[in-house]
Design an enzyme around this catalytic site. Sequence first.
Site, PDB file in Angstrom:
ATOM      1  N   CYS A 155     -38.638   9.436  61.376  1.00  0.00           N
ATOM      2  CA  CYS A 155     -37.892   9.565  62.632  1.00  0.00           C
ATOM      3  C   CYS A 155     -36.874  10.698  62.475  1.00  0.00           C
ATOM      4  CB  CYS A 155     -37.178   8.254  62.965  1.00  0.00           C
ATOM      5  SG  CYS A 155     -35.914   7.797  61.754  1.00  0.00           S
ATOM      6  N   HIS A 202     -34.986   3.778  53.056  1.00  0.00           N
ATOM      7  CA  HIS A 202     -35.699   2.671  52.421  1.00  0.00           C
ATOM      8  C   HIS A 202     -37.136   3.066  52.078  1.00  0.00           C
ATOM      9  CE1 HIS A 202     -32.806  -0.717  53.822  1.00  0.00           C
ATOM     10  NE2 HIS A 202     -32.555  -0.322  52.603  1.00  0.00           N
ATOM     11  N   HIS A 237     -28.239   4.662  56.822  1.00  0.00           N
ATOM     12  CA  HIS A 237     -27.814   3.394  57.419  1.00  0.00           C
ATOM     13  C   HIS A 237     -26.301   3.283  57.575  1.00  0.00           C
ATOM     14  CE1 HIS A 237     -31.680   2.497  55.273  1.00  0.00           C
ATOM     15  NE2 HIS A 237     -31.960   2.014  56.456  1.00  0.00           N
ATOM     16  N   CYS A 268     -27.379   8.239  60.345  1.00  0.00           N
ATOM     17  CA  CYS A 268     -28.160   8.569  61.540  1.00  0.00           C
ATOM     18  C   CYS A 268     -27.275   8.447  62.779  1.00  0.00           C
ATOM     19  CB  CYS A 268     -29.352   7.624  61.656  1.00  0.00           C
ATOM     20  SG  CYS A 268     -30.286   7.820  63.189  1.00  0.00           S
ATOM     21  N   GLU A 321     -27.242  -1.369  57.344  1.00  0.00           N
ATOM     22  CA  GLU A 321     -26.860  -0.825  58.654  1.00  0.00           C
ATOM     23  C   GLU A 321     -25.962  -1.803  59.395  1.00  0.00           C
ATOM     24  OE1 GLU A 321     -28.760  -0.438  63.031  1.00  0.00           O
ATOM     25  OE2 GLU A 321     -30.041   0.351  61.449  1.00  0.00           O
ATOM     26  N   THR A 332     -30.757  -0.958  64.990  1.00  0.00           N
ATOM     27  CA  THR A 332     -31.567   0.080  65.637  1.00  0.00           C
ATOM     28  C   THR A 332     -33.066  -0.109  65.507  1.00  0.00           C
ATOM     29  OG1 THR A 332     -31.407   1.444  63.640  1.00  0.00           O
ATOM     30  CG2 THR A 332     -29.781   1.844  65.385  1.00  0.00           C
ATOM     31  N   SER A 389     -36.521  -2.400  57.228  1.00  0.00           N
ATOM     32  CA  SER A 389     -36.542  -3.270  58.401  1.00  0.00           C
ATOM     33  C   SER A 389     -37.561  -2.808  59.434  1.00  0.00           C
ATOM     34  CB  SER A 389     -35.152  -3.324  59.044  1.00  0.00           C
ATOM     35  OG  SER A 389     -35.196  -4.015  60.276  1.00  0.00           O
ATOM     36  N   SER A 432     -39.266   5.619  57.532  1.00  0.00           N
ATOM     37  CA  SER A 432     -38.815   6.201  56.259  1.00  0.00           C
ATOM     38  C   SER A 432     -39.981   6.671  55.398  1.00  0.00           C
ATOM     39  CB  SER A 432     -37.988   5.172  55.468  1.00  0.00           C
ATOM     40  OG  SER A 432     -36.834   4.801  56.184  1.00  0.00           O
TER      41      SER A 432
END
Length: 277
Positions: free
Chosen positions: A12, A36, A70, A92, A122, A159, A216, A259
Site C-alpha cells: 500500500c 509486518h 504503525h 503512515c 497501531e 486502518t 492484521s 506489507s
Amino acid sequence: MQIKLAESYGFCFGVKRAIKIAENTQNASTIGPLIHNNEEINRLRENFNVKTLHDISEAKGVDKAIIRTHGIPKKDLEKLVNSNVEVINATCPYVTKPQEICEKMSQEGYEIVIFGDANHPEVKGVESYAIHGAFVVQSIDELEQIVFKKGKIAVVSQTTRKVSEFLEITSHLITHYKEVRVFNTICNATFENQDAARKLAKEADVVIVIGGKNSSNTKQLHSICKEYCPDSFLVESEKDLDPSWFNGKMLCGVTAGASTPDWIIQKIIEKISEIKV
C-alpha cells in the site's frame, strides 16, 4: 491449474513510503518492525543496515531512529524527539489521521472508542493520543460491557479492519446513544484489497494469501477468502506451501497483504507453477 492474481493486492502507499524512507536512511534503526513482513525486514537489514529495535529503551546511542509505519505511543515519540537521536517519522498518514482525531475529540469532551486489536502497535499508538484514555473493542459484546459517562462518543477504526465489522460497531453506537461521531479511518488500500480478495475467492477453488502472519491486514484478507473459498491458506514464503493443497484444483487465486513486496509474491507464484497438480 490456472493461477490468477487479485485485481488489487500487495504494497500500500504507507508501506511503499516507509520502505523508501528506510532505503534512503541507511545505517538507521526502526522502533519496532518497520512493517509486518519478516522477509522484507531481513532484506532491509542485509542490504541497507536498517536494524530493528524492540522499543525506545534500546535507542540510546543510536544516531537515527525511524518510526515504524504503525506509529508509536505519543510519549515515546516525544522522548525520542527530545533526545539526541535524529528522528525520521515513517508513520503512515492513514495512521496519523486517527491519532489526530482521538486527540481532538477527547479535547472536545468526547469519549473515544477504537475498533481494533488492543495489542496491535497501531492501536496502542492511536490510543495514546486520547487524553483521557480510550475504549478498545473488537465486538458488540465488548462494547456492551462499557459504561459511558458523558454520552458523547467518537469512534475510529484500526486502518486494516473489515468494513462490515466496523459498520456493526458504529450502527450499535448510533442506535443506543444520542451523540456519536463516526470517523471512517479504514484506509483505501484495505477497501480495495478486501474487495478484490472477496471477488477472487468466489471464483477460485484454492486461494493463497501472502503476508506476515502477524500482519492484521493479511489476516483480514485470509478471513475474507475463507468465507468464500474454504481452501484458503496464509503463507509468508514459498517454504510454507504444501503441494497437497493444489490436488485436483483448477484455479488458484493469489492475493497479498499490504506489507508484502512484489519479489516475495513472484517467488511464491513461481513455486506454485512448479508444483505438479
